[in-house]
Design a protein around this motif. Structure first.
Motif, mmCIF file in Angstrom:
data_model
loop_
_atom_site.group_PDB
_atom_site.id
_atom_site.type_symbol
_atom_site.label_atom_id
_atom_site.label_comp_id
_atom_site.label_asym_id
_atom_site.label_seq_id
_atom_site.Cartn_x
_atom_site.Cartn_y
_atom_site.Cartn_z
ATOM 1 N N ALA A 68 0.819 -1.218 0.000
ATOM 2 C CA ALA A 68 0.000 0.000 0.000
ATOM 3 C C ALA A 68 0.848 1.262 0.000
ATOM 4 C CB ALA A 68 -0.924 -0.007 1.219
ATOM 5 N N LEU A 69 2.148 1.123 0.249
ATOM 6 C CA LEU A 69 3.029 2.291 0.364
ATOM 7 C C LEU A 69 3.882 2.521 -0.872
ATOM 8 C CD1 LEU A 69 4.351 1.600 3.995
ATOM 9 C CD2 LEU A 69 2.441 3.062 3.317
ATOM 10 N N ARG A 188 -1.921 -3.398 5.498
ATOM 11 C CA ARG A 188 -1.950 -2.391 4.439
ATOM 12 C C ARG A 188 -2.655 -1.113 4.896
ATOM 13 N NH1 ARG A 188 -2.636 -7.525 1.901
ATOM 14 N NH2 ARG A 188 -1.577 -7.780 -0.106
ATOM 15 N N GLY A 192 -0.910 2.490 5.522
ATOM 16 C CA GLY A 192 -1.360 3.617 4.708
ATOM 17 C C GLY A 192 -1.712 4.847 5.524
ATOM 18 N N TRP A 200 6.258 7.028 4.952
ATOM 19 C CA TRP A 200 6.200 5.576 4.712
ATOM 20 C C TRP A 200 7.062 4.778 5.696
ATOM 21 C CZ3 TRP A 200 10.584 2.826 3.334
ATOM 22 C CH2 TRP A 200 11.680 3.556 2.837
ATOM 23 N N GLY A 273 -2.459 1.269 -6.352
ATOM 24 C CA GLY A 273 -2.152 2.453 -5.549
ATOM 25 C C GLY A 273 -1.603 3.587 -6.393
ATOM 26 N N GLN A 285 -2.823 8.930 0.719
ATOM 27 C CA GLN A 285 -2.234 7.638 1.047
ATOM 28 C C GLN A 285 -3.142 6.789 1.938
ATOM 29 O OE1 GLN A 285 1.068 6.282 0.069
ATOM 30 N NE2 GLN A 285 -0.231 4.579 0.686
ATOM 31 N N GLY A 289 -4.714 3.092 1.033
ATOM 32 C CA GLY A 289 -4.539 1.906 1.872
ATOM 33 C C GLY A 289 -5.861 1.272 2.261
#
Length: 439
Positions: A68-69, A188, A192, A200, A273, A285, A289
């Motif tokens: 997710a990052l 995730r 996020g 991150w 993403g 972000q 996520g």
């Protein structure tokens, strides 16, 4: 799933039928009281269930912690989408390579010990990952972390089969699988939202801390194995068993189908993403996520896979899963966020249904060396994730989201072709049997 009970039948004379019937409950009661394996409501069952749930959460939170990052990692380290995708592919690739050897080690040193060491090593690496100075170091740490995590899926099912009574096994496995799904989703989402506020690296720290708590919980709660018998697995015997499975055409088709479904899933969720973070959506972000809440749909579709197989047959259920996944891929080509989300729901439902059908068929097909047969499926499954994540990111870099969708559709065409070939072979064999019966 455990094999069906194939005990020999007993013929009782009609005059003794009532007597035998009256004695049956006491026999069953005596057998149950002599069985010291875990059962719901009994001592240790709740601790075991909670421990394995925690193990599942830790394993899949760590395994996909960077997924997710990826847009934030790309920006922070100044790398492209396909380069950043290696932080996911390296972990799943490491797991794929280590799952068969660790399944053999668990036969020698025990399931409980293997899972404990695996979780502790992976969680400690999870605390180091956020401090990786560059992409190369991050990928190296993720590879080792994925290899360590292989000890959990390599041992968990065997532990349950040995320590839980057969009638309670399905429920116990269900709790472990639920922990897998919730861990993958929670890791995730947590990463996020923390990353949105603090970057991150902080997101990865949060996942590492969660994994440490889960690893400690597992170690404190998991009951001692009472029914494990150590055995020495030689390299020669392991190679012989693996070779026998790889020479079985049906098992190889199931391995390929699992890998192809996971190729689609890995590609889509590695790249989605980037698409949602870019214009015209420009989602933050934390919201990106949260897209992984769609995993809950997959949990539901996995649970209905048995019903689908009962109604449509194994190949019919696979055709439906392929069609659902392909329809979802096509929906995501639109510029409507709502349509994209519906497409992701269909992709997720189709993937989990296809995976459930293929993986359960492996256990039913393998008559010997079931642990190694399942480990080979997991190898193919996670190799598909690794390849899908990398190729999906490369396709996205070359042709945008359309390129990723084309990759996914090609994988589904391949899965449908394998299933169609199996359908054709089954029809030919059926005709031969009918012709032989008429002679």
């Amino acid at each position: 799933m455990p094999p069906a009970d194939t005990g020999a039948s007993v013929v009782i004379a009609r005059s003794d039928a009532s007597t035998a019937s009256s004695l049956q409950p006491s026999r069953t009661s005596a057998a149950d009281s002599a069985d010291t394996r875990l059962v719901p409501g009994g001592p240790g069952y709740r601790r075991m269930s909670f421990a394995l749930f925690a193990a599942g959460v830790a394993t899949f939170a760590l395994l996909y912690s960077t997924q997710a990052l990826l847009p934030a990692i790309s920006g922070g380290l100044g790398v492209t989408a396909d380069q950043a995708s290696w932080t996911v592919s390296a972990a799943t690739g490491g797991l794929a390579l280590a799952v068969v050897p660790l399944s053999a080690l668990s036969e020698r040193y025990g399931r409980r010990a293997t899972m404990t060491v695996a979780l502790c090593v992976a969680a400690l690496i999870g605390l180091l990952v956020p401090f990786a100075p560059d992409l190369g170091s991050l990928i190296a740490l993720r590879t080792v972390q994925g290899a360590a995590l292989a000890g959990v899926p390599a041992s968990a099912m065997a532990y349950l089969a040995e320590e839980v009574r057969p009638k309670a096994l399905v429920g116990a496995i269900g709790l472990f699988v639920a922990g897998n799904a919730i861990g993958g989703m929670t890791g995730r989402i947590l990463a996020g939202w923390v990353a949105q506020a603090w970057g991150w690296r902080a997101g990865l720290c949060a996942v590492g801390a969660l994994a440490v708590v889960c690893a400690l919980t597992f170690r404190l709660m998991i009951p001692k194995a009472r029914h494990f018998t150590p055995s020495t697995v030689s390299a020669r015997s392991l190679a012989r068993t693996v070779g026998a499975h790889l020479s079985d055409p049906l098992l190889c088709r199931l391995y390929a189908i699992g890998a192809l479904f996971m190729t689609v899933f890995g590609a889509v969720y590695t790249v989605i993403g980037y698409r949602l973070a870019e214009a015209p959506f420009s989602l933050p972000q934390g919201v990106v996520g949260s897209i992984f809440l769609i995993y809950l749909v997959g949990t539901a579709s996995s649970a209905t896979a048995g019903t689908l197989v009962a109604r449509l047959g194994r190949r019919g259920a696979l055709y439906l899963a392929v069609g659902t996944t392909a329809a979802g891929l096509l929906l995501t080509l639109t510029s409507s966020l709502t349509a994209i989300l519906v497409g992701l729901v269909l992709i997720t439902a189709g993937f989990f249904a296809g995976h459930a059908v293929a993986s359960s068929s492996v256990s039913r097909t393998a008559t010997t060396g079931r642990a190694q047969a399942s480990a080979l499926y997991q190898f193919a499954y996670y190799a598909g994730s690794s390849v899908g994540g990398t190729l999906g990111a490369l396709a996205f870099r070359a042709a945008g989201w359309d390129g990723t969708v084309v990759l996914g559709l090609l994988a589904m065409v391949a899965a449908a072709s394998i299933t169609l070939y199996a359908t054709h072979r089954a029809a030919v064999q059926r005709r031969l049997l009918i012709a032989a019966a008429r002679r």
